[in-house]
Design an enzyme around this catalytic site. Structure first.
Site, PDB file in Angstrom:
ATOM      1  CG  HIS A 279      -2.019  -1.005   1.166  1.00  0.00           C
ATOM      2  ND1 HIS A 279      -3.294  -0.716   0.737  1.00  0.00           N
ATOM      3  CD2 HIS A 279      -2.018  -2.318   1.489  1.00  0.00           C
ATOM      4  CE1 HIS A 279      -4.044  -1.800   0.804  1.00  0.00           C
ATOM      5  NE2 HIS A 279      -3.284  -2.796   1.244  1.00  0.00           N
ATOM      6  CG  ASP A 330      -2.923  -4.700   5.333  1.00  0.00           C
ATOM      7  OD1 ASP A 330      -2.991  -5.913   5.570  1.00  0.00           O
ATOM      8  OD2 ASP A 330      -3.863  -4.017   4.921  1.00  0.00           O
ATOM      9  CD  GLU A 331      -4.765  -6.255   1.736  1.00  0.00           C
ATOM     10  OE1 GLU A 331      -5.704  -7.007   1.430  1.00  0.00           O
ATOM     11  OE2 GLU A 331      -4.765  -5.037   1.475  1.00  0.00           O
ATOM     12  CE1 TYR A 332       6.331  -5.735  -0.048  1.00  0.00           C
ATOM     13  CE2 TYR A 332       7.231  -7.863   0.621  1.00  0.00           C
ATOM     14  CZ  TYR A 332       7.360  -6.664  -0.064  1.00  0.00           C
ATOM     15  OH  TYR A 332       8.513  -6.382  -0.758  1.00  0.00           O
TER      16      TYR A 332
END
EC number: 3.2.1.52
Length: 703
Positions: A279, A330-332
């Site tokens: 992100h 987050d959300e790598y």
């Protein structure tokens, strides 16, 4: 409903037959009643215990805790705002008759659900001599003042005599706001803190950087460089030049500092988040060489990636007044678990070395997947597709903050998530039976939830994300996502036992008394007609509604019951904005398709925008245009209506009428567009700035 009945509600649902078990507040307040009432009208002064006037809470979440005296000063102001009592404030070692005495009491009775001492506890004593609020700390005493004000509002200033000891079950309670994909002015952050504080919620997590979804299946890297991405902190540090390209949609250090301090004065800590290594498109657009193929993902193995993140954090760590900061994580990209772990642990060690802050991350990779992050880092769970908070983290010794997708909201539209909090789940969301609580990570499967008393559960935040960018919602639409459900959730985050129909009964009554904010953009009025300008005098603009909201002419002329706008003259009103459910009617005769018809701090109604002559509503810097142009040199009757979360404009001219709705066109992940409603406030502060033409018969009504 009479005062006695209101307290009996608390009694009836507790199953007791003798004493009242609680005050009907949000959250509920444990209370044992004695005979008789005490009226706040009898109070002559607020007294701060001089022995503790300069004491602060060192155990809470903020690095800038207010003193007991400072909390008392805010309480003094709130009494006037919420219940109309203007009471003097002084210091002494003992209470006097008919006083509210605020003090500190060290007690073993103030414990959380895990049985640990908490500085947020307090004791409330009400007798025929007055009120004593004894906090475990100044913050605990502050929460006691919230119970007192709410009890006074519900009971019409009458208080039951008796006493109660109260403490929160969990240390982190509140909300999360995605300010990375939509900008929220600092004043809005402060108002939201006031909203949270009234219901004893103490954390406001603000997401300060993010981007719209990067659809790698269809986006080229050139397209990725144009995708909306933002970093909300504005720094003059030359090493960060180019990181933030949105100066008008950013917080300066003084603005962010003031917001944090104003929130702290109400017991709320702002938790800042700078998102990386996923992100992170705003960083990728700044330094493309640091990214993977997906430019929103930083390449951790690049030699300059971690040093760059250290520069960012070193520059901004002094800005932050919370004991915990959030680095996102987050959300790598899957397949880079070891790089991810190295990044997280390195940043943790750096932040602890540079400052007194501890660190939090979103749940992304679990220990079973190979992630081995430092145990002093806390996790924030948000989605079971990423982790199982109980089995993956708590069982492995990590502290976890619950932000599960049960209460995950997306502003305006989503094909997966709601736009408001689900009240039914709040009151019935424990799969083992009963109401939701912070230990409920899974609202469907009880085996995924630790015991209520598990000390590794830090608390709960409800999250509002702005997945589809800045034009998807106005600033105040974000508030409406929280408005009706967040106080109910606050009861459960604290550990209260309010019933749903009790909440429905008292909520609006309490809501009207929340101090330090006007998020509804309400206007006091003696009738449905709030404002009425007939322009029947050439020297002044009288309000014929009876409310006294007279206007002030700045250079304009009045002729034949119409105000003439030219040469940048305008009309100033004493109002700013009117929130939902209004009708603003007026007649207008433009000589050019230009200028501002009405303007306020939340919105502006324009007679044309840019090269277009179409009527346009502006809010949050975003235009929402109609396919309509006001005819020149002709009188048109206009009725602007805010009906709930919809905004309409009706025009009548030459015997013809048409009603149109202001809509937004939202891009959905680069794949399609969705047209959606907009709830926009009526702008009222100025009329006719830059407009050329005439107006008459301006009337604002509450609907």
């Amino acid at each position: 409903m009479k005062l006695e009945h209101l307290f009996q509600l608390g009694l009836a649902f507790s199953g007791l037959a003798v004493s009242y078990a609680r005050l009907l507040t949000i959250p509920t307040t444990p209370f044992n009643q004695l005979s008789g009432d005490y009226s706040l009208n009898e109070v002559k002064q607020i007294i701060v215990d001089s022995r503790f006037a300069n004491s602060v809470d060192k155990e809470g979440q903020t690095l800038i805790p207010p003193t007991l005296k400072q909390f008392a000063e805010t309480f003094q102001t709130d009494l006037k705002t919420s219940v109309g009592l203007d009471i003097s404030l002084s210091e002494a070692k003992q209470p006097t008759p008919d006083s509210i005495f605020i003090t500190i009491q060290k007690s073993t009775d103030f414990k959380d659900v895990a049985g640990r001492p908490t500085s947020e506890g307090y004791k409330l004593d009400i007798s025929n001599q007055g009120v004593v609020i004894s906090g475990a700390s100044p913050l605990g005493a502050w929460w006691g003042t919230r119970s007192l004000i709410q009890t006074a509002v519900v009971g019409g200033l009458k208080l039951p005599q008796g006493s109660g000891t109260d403490a929160p079950g969990w240390g982190s309670r509140g909300a999360f706001l995605d300010a990375g994909r939509n900008y929220f002015p600092p004043e809005f952050l402060i108002e939201m803190c006031s909203y949270l504080s009234f219901f004893k919620q103490n954390v406001f997590h603000v997401h300060l950087s993010d981007n719209l979804y990067v659809n790698t299946e269809i986006y080229t890297q050139e397209r990725m460089k144009e995708i909306y991405a933002a970093f909300r902190l504005w720094s003059d540090d030359p090493e960060l030049a180019g990181l933030n390209k949105r100066a008008n949609e950013s917080y300066t250090r003084s603005q962010f500092d003031n917001a944090q301090r104003q929130c702290a004065r109400r017991g709320v800590t702002v938790i800042p988040e700078i998102e990386a290594p996923g992100h992170a498109l705003v960083i990728g657009q700044w330094k493309p060489e640091l990214t993977l193929q997906d430019m929103s993902m930083l390449n951790i193995s690049h030699l300059d990636t971690i040093p760059t993140m250290k520069k960012i954090w070193k520059s901004f760590l002094p800005w932050f007044h919370s004991k915990t900061v959030h680095i996102g994580a987050d959300e790598y990209e899957k397949g880079y678990v070891q790089d991810y772990t190295r990044f997280v642990n390195t940043m943790d060690e750096f932040i602890r070395k540079e400052s007194s802050h501890s660190m939090r991350i979103w749940g992304t990779f679990t220990p079973s997947q190979g992630a081995n992050v430092n145990k002093d880092i806390s996790y924030q769970h948000w989605e079971f597709s990423q982790d199982n908070a109980y089995w993956d983290y708590i069982k492995n010794g990590y502290n976890v903050l619950n932000t599960d997708s049960t209460f995950y909201m997306v502003g305006k539209w989503s094909d997966s998530f709601p736009q408001t909090l689900n009240k039914s789940i709040i009151f019935n969301g424990n799969p083992a039976g009963g109401a939701f609580a912070p230990n409920v990570f899974d609202a469907k499967n009880a085996t995924n939830n630790p015991p209520r008393s598990n000390p590794k559960v830090q608390g709960h935040l409800a999250a509002l994300w702005n997945d589809y960018g800045p034009n998807s919602t106005t600033v105040t639409e974000a508030y409406y996502s929280f408005r009706n459900g967040l106080p109910a959730l606050g009861d459960k985050q604290w550990g209260g036992d309010l019933k749903e129909h009790e909440y429905d009964y008292i909520f609006e009554r309490l809501h009207s008394a929340i101090p330090g904010q006007n998020l509804d953009r309400a206007i006091r009025s003696n009738s449905k007609t709030i404002l009425s300008y007939k322009f029947d005098s050439t020297s002044k603009v009288k309000d014929h509604s009876g409310n006294g909201y007279d206007g002030t002419i700045r250079g304009c002329k009045i002729n034949r019951s119409a105000i003439e706008f030219s040469n940048n003259c305008y009309l100033k009103t004493p109002l700013t904005s009117k929130g939902r459910n209004y009708t603003l009617s007026f007649s207008v005769n433009p000589s050019e398709s230009t200028g501002t018809l009405f303007e306020g701090p939340d919105s502006a109604l324009l007679n044309g925008y840019g090269s277009s002559s179409n009527v346009t509503f502006m809010s949050g810097g975003n235009p929402y245009s109609l396919n309509y142009t006001l005819p020149l040199n002709t009188w048109t009757d206009v009725s602007l209506s805010g009906k709930g979360d919809h905004t309409y404009m009706k025009v009548s001219s030459s015997g013809k009428s048409e009603t149109m709705e202001f809509l937004t066109k939202m891009g959905i992940n680069g794949e399609r567009f969705v047209w959606e409603r907009m709830g926009i406030e009526a702008p009222l502060e100025t009329v006719g700035k830059g407009f050329k033409g005439m107006m008459r018969d301006i009337v604002l009504k509450d609907e």
